[in-house]
Each structure stands twice: as structure tokens, then as C-alpha cells.
Design a protein around this motif. Structure first.
Motif, PDB file in Angstrom:
ATOM      1  N   LYS A 176       0.827  -1.210   0.000  1.00  0.00           N
ATOM      2  CA  LYS A 176       0.000   0.000   0.000  1.00  0.00           C
ATOM      3  C   LYS A 176       0.860   1.258   0.000  1.00  0.00           C
ATOM      4  CE  LYS A 176      -0.785   2.283   3.249  1.00  0.00           C
ATOM      5  NZ  LYS A 176      -0.992   3.085   4.462  1.00  0.00           N
ATOM      6  N   ASP A 177       1.929   1.255   0.778  1.00  0.00           N
ATOM      7  CA  ASP A 177       2.795   2.431   0.853  1.00  0.00           C
ATOM      8  C   ASP A 177       3.395   2.773  -0.508  1.00  0.00           C
ATOM      9  OD1 ASP A 177       2.302   2.725   3.521  1.00  0.00           O
ATOM     10  OD2 ASP A 177       4.120   1.729   4.194  1.00  0.00           O
ATOM     11  N   TRP A 178       3.906   1.761  -1.202  1.00  0.00           N
ATOM     12  CA  TRP A 178       4.512   2.012  -2.511  1.00  0.00           C
ATOM     13  C   TRP A 178       3.464   2.447  -3.536  1.00  0.00           C
ATOM     14  CZ3 TRP A 178       9.408   2.892  -3.193  1.00  0.00           C
ATOM     15  CH2 TRP A 178      10.352   2.328  -2.328  1.00  0.00           C
ATOM     16  N   ILE A 179       2.285   1.819  -3.494  1.00  0.00           N
ATOM     17  CA  ILE A 179       1.201   2.214  -4.403  1.00  0.00           C
ATOM     18  C   ILE A 179       0.806   3.655  -4.158  1.00  0.00           C
ATOM     19  CG2 ILE A 179      -1.246   1.852  -4.947  1.00  0.00           C
ATOM     20  CD1 ILE A 179      -0.807  -1.124  -4.526  1.00  0.00           C
ATOM     21  N   LEU A 180       0.710   4.026  -2.885  1.00  0.00           N
ATOM     22  CA  LEU A 180       0.302   5.382  -2.539  1.00  0.00           C
ATOM     23  C   LEU A 180       1.328   6.409  -2.996  1.00  0.00           C
ATOM     24  CD1 LEU A 180      -1.772   7.146  -1.180  1.00  0.00           C
ATOM     25  CD2 LEU A 180      -0.697   6.668   1.017  1.00  0.00           C
ATOM     26  N   ILE A 181       2.598   6.111  -2.815  1.00  0.00           N
ATOM     27  CA  ILE A 181       3.640   7.033  -3.258  1.00  0.00           C
ATOM     28  C   ILE A 181       3.583   7.219  -4.772  1.00  0.00           C
ATOM     29  CG2 ILE A 181       6.148   7.287  -3.510  1.00  0.00           C
ATOM     30  CD1 ILE A 181       6.448   6.011  -0.751  1.00  0.00           C
ATOM     31  N   ALA A 182       3.402   6.117  -5.488  1.00  0.00           N
ATOM     32  CA  ALA A 182       3.328   6.195  -6.950  1.00  0.00           C
ATOM     33  C   ALA A 182       2.084   6.949  -7.403  1.00  0.00           C
ATOM     34  CB  ALA A 182       3.345   4.788  -7.548  1.00  0.00           C
ATOM     35  N   LEU A 183       0.930   6.649  -6.805  1.00  0.00           N
ATOM     36  CA  LEU A 183      -0.314   7.316  -7.189  1.00  0.00           C
ATOM     37  C   LEU A 183      -0.268   8.813  -6.914  1.00  0.00           C
ATOM     38  CD1 LEU A 183      -3.204   4.900  -6.092  1.00  0.00           C
ATOM     39  CD2 LEU A 183      -2.608   5.616  -8.404  1.00  0.00           C
ATOM     40  N   SER A 184       0.338   9.186  -5.797  1.00  0.00           N
ATOM     41  CA  SER A 184       0.372  10.599  -5.426  1.00  0.00           C
ATOM     42  C   SER A 184       1.133  11.434  -6.445  1.00  0.00           C
ATOM     43  CB  SER A 184       0.991  10.778  -4.036  1.00  0.00           C
ATOM     44  OG  SER A 184       2.367  10.421  -4.040  1.00  0.00           O
ATOM     45  N   THR A 185       2.167  10.850  -7.050  1.00  0.00           N
ATOM     46  CA  THR A 185       2.928  11.596  -8.056  1.00  0.00           C
ATOM     47  C   THR A 185       2.149  11.757  -9.348  1.00  0.00           C
ATOM     48  OG1 THR A 185       3.998   9.564  -8.857  1.00  0.00           O
ATOM     49  CG2 THR A 185       5.111  10.786  -7.113  1.00  0.00           C
ATOM     50  N   VAL A 186       1.195  10.860  -9.586  1.00  0.00           N
ATOM     51  CA  VAL A 186       0.356  10.958 -10.785  1.00  0.00           C
ATOM     52  C   VAL A 186      -0.788  11.946 -10.570  1.00  0.00           C
ATOM     53  CG1 VAL A 186      -1.186   9.687 -12.341  1.00  0.00           C
ATOM     54  CG2 VAL A 186       0.924   8.611 -11.501  1.00  0.00           C
ATOM     55  N   ILE A 187      -1.443  11.825  -9.415  1.00  0.00           N
ATOM     56  CA  ILE A 187      -2.601  12.680  -9.130  1.00  0.00           C
ATOM     57  C   ILE A 187      -2.179  14.102  -8.791  1.00  0.00           C
ATOM     58  CG2 ILE A 187      -4.571  12.985  -7.567  1.00  0.00           C
ATOM     59  CD1 ILE A 187      -4.652   9.949  -7.267  1.00  0.00           C
ATOM     60  N   PHE A 188      -1.055  14.238  -8.083  1.00  0.00           N
ATOM     61  CA  PHE A 188      -0.550  15.561  -7.718  1.00  0.00           C
ATOM     62  C   PHE A 188       0.817  15.755  -8.372  1.00  0.00           C
ATOM     63  CE2 PHE A 188      -2.954  13.896  -4.014  1.00  0.00           C
ATOM     64  CZ  PHE A 188      -4.063  14.728  -4.117  1.00  0.00           C
ATOM     65  N   PRO A 189       0.861  16.326  -9.569  1.00  0.00           N
ATOM     66  CA  PRO A 189       2.117  16.441 -10.331  1.00  0.00           C
ATOM     67  C   PRO A 189       3.225  17.184  -9.603  1.00  0.00           C
ATOM     68  CG  PRO A 189       0.217  16.955 -11.703  1.00  0.00           C
ATOM     69  CD  PRO A 189      -0.283  16.869 -10.304  1.00  0.00           C
ATOM     70  N   GLU A 190       2.843  18.048  -8.648  1.00  0.00           N
ATOM     71  CA  GLU A 190       3.869  18.799  -7.934  1.00  0.00           C
ATOM     72  C   GLU A 190       4.654  17.919  -6.965  1.00  0.00           C
ATOM     73  OE1 GLU A 190       0.094  19.107  -5.490  1.00  0.00           O
ATOM     74  OE2 GLU A 190       0.669  19.150  -7.592  1.00  0.00           O
ATOM     75  N   SER A 191       4.164  16.689  -6.739  1.00  0.00           N
ATOM     76  CA  SER A 191       4.839  15.757  -5.831  1.00  0.00           C
ATOM     77  C   SER A 191       5.966  15.042  -6.578  1.00  0.00           C
ATOM     78  CB  SER A 191       3.846  14.735  -5.275  1.00  0.00           C
ATOM     79  OG  SER A 191       2.797  15.376  -4.582  1.00  0.00           O
ATOM     80  N   THR A 192       7.080  15.705  -6.695  1.00  0.00           N
ATOM     81  CA  THR A 192       8.221  15.137  -7.407  1.00  0.00           C
ATOM     82  C   THR A 192       9.033  14.224  -6.490  1.00  0.00           C
ATOM     83  OG1 THR A 192       8.350  17.143  -8.747  1.00  0.00           O
ATOM     84  CG2 THR A 192      10.256  15.678  -8.784  1.00  0.00           C
ATOM     85  N   ILE A 193       9.357  13.029  -6.984  1.00  0.00           N
ATOM     86  CA  ILE A 193      10.160  12.088  -6.214  1.00  0.00           C
ATOM     87  C   ILE A 193      11.561  12.025  -6.818  1.00  0.00           C
ATOM     88  CG2 ILE A 193      10.436   9.680  -5.509  1.00  0.00           C
ATOM     89  CD1 ILE A 193       7.486   9.365  -5.518  1.00  0.00           C
ATOM     90  N   THR A 194      12.567  12.166  -5.974  1.00  0.00           N
ATOM     91  CA  THR A 194      13.952  12.102  -6.436  1.00  0.00           C
ATOM     92  C   THR A 194      14.549  10.738  -6.125  1.00  0.00           C
ATOM     93  OG1 THR A 194      14.872  12.916  -4.349  1.00  0.00           O
ATOM     94  CG2 THR A 194      14.177  14.572  -5.974  1.00  0.00           C
ATOM     95  N   GLY A 195      15.722  10.495  -6.683  1.00  0.00           N
ATOM     96  CA  GLY A 195      16.422   9.249  -6.406  1.00  0.00           C
ATOM     97  C   GLY A 195      16.768   9.095  -4.942  1.00  0.00           C
ATOM     98  N   LEU A 196      17.171  10.209  -4.305  1.00  0.00           N
ATOM     99  CA  LEU A 196      17.488  10.154  -2.879  1.00  0.00           C
ATOM    100  C   LEU A 196      16.252   9.834  -2.047  1.00  0.00           C
ATOM    101  CD1 LEU A 196      20.074  12.995  -2.061  1.00  0.00           C
ATOM    102  CD2 LEU A 196      20.342  10.515  -1.789  1.00  0.00           C
ATOM    103  N   ASN A 197      15.083  10.335  -2.478  1.00  0.00           N
ATOM    104  CA  ASN A 197      13.837   9.988  -1.799  1.00  0.00           C
ATOM    105  C   ASN A 197      13.650   8.475  -1.761  1.00  0.00           C
ATOM    106  OD1 ASN A 197      12.037  12.855  -3.064  1.00  0.00           O
ATOM    107  ND2 ASN A 197      12.763  12.504  -0.994  1.00  0.00           N
ATOM    108  N   ILE A 198      13.775   7.861  -2.926  1.00  0.00           N
ATOM    109  CA  ILE A 198      13.556   6.422  -3.037  1.00  0.00           C
ATOM    110  C   ILE A 198      14.596   5.648  -2.235  1.00  0.00           C
ATOM    111  CG2 ILE A 198      13.481   4.467  -4.627  1.00  0.00           C
ATOM    112  CD1 ILE A 198      11.084   6.321  -4.824  1.00  0.00           C
ATOM    113  N   ILE A 199      15.868   6.047  -2.364  1.00  0.00           N
ATOM    114  CA  ILE A 199      16.938   5.354  -1.634  1.00  0.00           C
ATOM    115  C   ILE A 199      16.721   5.466  -0.118  1.00  0.00           C
ATOM    116  CG2 ILE A 199      19.409   5.371  -1.105  1.00  0.00           C
ATOM    117  CD1 ILE A 199      19.890   6.266  -4.008  1.00  0.00           C
ATOM    118  N   GLY A 200      16.423   6.677   0.337  1.00  0.00           N
ATOM    119  CA  GLY A 200      16.200   6.883   1.768  1.00  0.00           C
ATOM    120  C   GLY A 200      15.016   6.094   2.282  1.00  0.00           C
TER     121      GLY A 200
END
Length: 369
Positions: free
Chosen positions: A266-290
């Protein structure tokens, strides 16, 4: 053949409930963000929204218990209410207030990453309150989670100090609520199901929320500038309430491992969905690694807690084995329902837990219930 068909049908029903939970849990968070965000529905009043949820949930619970008598109330004395329900409600209201306010300042994806701190906060509170002991293995896991969150925060493009402080404060308020639930309610032998939890805690939380609302939001409310769409708020509160009941459906149908796997998914799905629904939610490589580092710590922590539970309880059957036994029990008409587990969900936090009363359970951020 009939036995196998029964088992397969029950398994399908169980995983259907898990899917419903994942959809509702993700949906409530995204819906709250959409309602509160100035860029979308523009209702920047998180305390007001939370009070709407509390009022609606308490009203529905009242109807189910007192009017339709679907659920029986627990034995609640004035002493238990004052010494247990009131302080728990205060921290519950605080966690919702701070958690929902964070939506105004930071993205859903970053909020989910910060929520990885939940085991750290709860472990600290449990040690302080004397319900858990400081252990080297757990401490190392907590350190790993903290490092992961720091890395993720460093990689956040739109890092906002105010939003981060609100979210972390909400996490610690929720952690203290979890520990108080164990110390105050469980020691008195009082177990609340989702309906009775809402019945007793939601009204009290509403009263606590009215104090900051009167000071912070009431003076700023101008009816002419605030959108109030009845169907938006009704559907939003209904989704949050449905989330509580979806948890009730999966109790007794899944094991601890399945619950945690569903939570991670659920956590990963939510993170992915949020970037689609809210375009301003940019995810960086450091975000994912952290977040990946923090998630490793959370998974290891959950593994330790499951081992602790198994060491102190009789060995439980696997899901198919339990289903087989339940099927046999029903066939023999003994009338005994299968034993379930209680859990805490981060989106429906009124549900008490015996399986893992400390730490971030993965079935199920704060959101208004």
C-alpha cells in the motif's frame, strides 16, 4: 473437492478484503490531500475537516449501538472514561490535527516516507513509559530507519520545515496514544472494536479539537470564500468510516506477515499514485533510496516483533490451515467463530492491538477517521 472449493473461496474473499483495505486506505489519504490543498478543492482548514469526520463517525456509531443495536456497548464506567478514554482521545485528536495540517505544506509521498518513523517514535515512548525495554537489536533497526528518513528528507526537492514538524509531531502524538492504549485500556481488560471505539473516542476527540479550532480557524473562516460542498465532505467522511470497517473485515482472516506485506504494498502504491494525481509531488532518487533504507529497518523491526509474539504465544496455523480448521468447525456446527487478531491501522487508528501494540503496523498516516 467441496473442501478445496470452500478453501479457495475463503482465500479469494480474504484477499478481496485486503484489496478493499488497500484501496480505501490510499483513497482516504489522497482524498484528504485533495480537499485540503489550496491548489485543488482549497479547503485549508484541517481542524474543521477532522471535526467533521469525528462528528460523522460518532453519529454513525451512536446509531449502530443505541438506535439499531447492531453492536453492544462495552461496560464503561465514569472512572475508566475519565482516566483512559479522555487522555487517549486527546492524543488521538492531536495526531489527526497535526497529521492533516501537514497536507497543507508537504507532499503525500514525503508524508508516507516520514511515517516510517512511526516505529522509532513508538519504541521511544514505550521505553519512556516502561512498557518495553531498550534492546540493542531494536535500537539498530531504529537507527537504520532514522538514517533512511534523513536521507529521504535531504533528497526532498520541496522540503518544508513547518510541514515536516507538523507530521513528525503528529507521529509522536500517535505513538504516545498507542502506548497509552496499552497501559490504560488493555490493563483494565477493556477491548474496543471499531464501532465502540468510534462511539466513545470520537465525541471526546471532537471536544478536544474544538479548542484549537476556536483559536486558530474560527477567526479566519469567511463563508463567502470557503467552498462547502455537502457531497464532498459527506463522501470524504464516509470513505474514512468505511476504512475502519474494512479493517474489521480482515480481522481474523490474515496473519501478521500478510498484514505487513499488504501495508508495504500500500505504501509504494500510494507514493506512486500521489505523483500521478498531484504532479507537484516530485520524487527524487534520494527519496527512493532513503525510503528503501527506512523500509528495510521497518521490515526488520516487524520481524523481531513477530518473533517476540511467537515466542510468548502458541504456534499459530498458516492461513490455509486456519481456513481448513474453520471450515471443519463450521461443518461440525459447533457454533464457534474463528479467533481473530486485533491490529492498529495508521489510517484507522482507533482500533486497538494485541498483536503488536508498539511500532508501526503495516495494515493500514495519519488521516481523520
Amino acid at each position: 473437492m467441496a473442501k478445496m472449493m470452500m478453501i479457495n473461496k475463503t482465500l479469494m474473499l480474504t484477499y478481496s478484503y485486503l484489496l478493499i483495505y488497500i484501496l480505501l486506505s490510499s483513497g482516504v489519504i489522497l482524498y484528504n490531500k485533495w480537499v485540503l490543498s489550496p491548489k485543488y478543492f482549497n479547503f485549508p482548514l484541517p481542524i474543521t475537516l477532522t471535526m467533521i469526520h469525528m462528528g460523522f463517525s460518532g453519529f454513525v456509531a451512536f446509531l449502530l449501538i443505541r438506535v439499531f443495536k447492531v453492536v453492544s456497548p462495552v461496560k464503561m464506567t465514569f472512572e475508566i472514561y475519565v482516566t483512559c478514554v479522555v487522555p487517549i482521545s486527546a492524543f488521538f485528536a492531536s495526531s489527526l490535527w497535526f497529521g492533516n495540517t501537514a497536507y497543507l505544506h508537504i507532499s503525500v509521498a514525503f508524508i508516507q516516507m516520514l511515517k516510517a518513523l512511526m516505529p522509532v517514535a513508538t519504541f521511544i515512548m514505550a521505553v519512556v513509559c516502561g512498557t518495553d525495554k531498550a534492546r540493542c537489536d531494536v535500537f539498530m533497526n531504529m537507527l537504520l530507519v532514522s538514517v533512511g528518513v534523513v536521507v529521504s528528507s535531504y533528497g526532498e526537492i520541496n522540503f518544508n520545515v513547518i510541514g515536516t514538524v507538523y507530521q513528525v509531531t503528529g507521529i509522536f502524538a500517535e505513538a504516545l496514544r498507542l502506548v497509552l492504549t496499552q497501559v490504560l485500556l488493555q490493563k483494565k481488560g477493556l477491548t474496543l472494536n471499531p464501532v465502540t471505539s468510534l462511539y466513545y473516542i470520537a465525541p471526546c476527540s471532537f471536544v478536544f479539537l474544538s479548542l484549537p479550532w476556536y483559536v486558530l480557524e474560527k477567526p479566519n473562516i469567511e463563508v463567502s470564500q470557503i467552498q462547502f460542498n455537502f457531497w464532498i465532505f459527506f463522501s470524504n467522511a464516509l470513505c474514512a468510516l468505511a476504512l475502519n470497517f474494512s479493517i474489521f473485515l480482515v480481522i481474523g482472516r490474515t496473519g501478521a506477515v500478510t498484514i505487513r506485506v499488504a501495508g508495504v504494498l500500500k505504501d509504494w502504491i500510494l507514493i506512486a499514485l500521489s505523483t500521478v494525481i498531484f504532479p507537484e509531488s516530485t520524487i527524487t532518487g534520494l527519496n527512493i533510496i532513503g525510503y528503501a533504507i527506512a523500509l528495510c529497518g521497518v521490515v526488520m523491526y516487524n520481524y523481531i516483533k513477530i518473533k517476540d509474539v511467537k515466542a510468548t504465544q502458541p504456534i499459530t496455523d498458516s492461513l490455509p490451515d486456519r481456513i481448513t480448521k474453520d471450515w471443519k468447525a463450521k461443518s461440525s456446527s459447533d457454533g464457534e467463530s474463528p479467533r481473530g487478531i486485533e491490529l492498529i491501522d495508521e489510517e484507522a487508528p482507533l482500533i486497538t492491538s494485541r498483536l503488536s501494540h508498539i511500532g508501526r503496523t503495516q495494515l493500514g498516516t495519519h488521516t481523520a477517521v
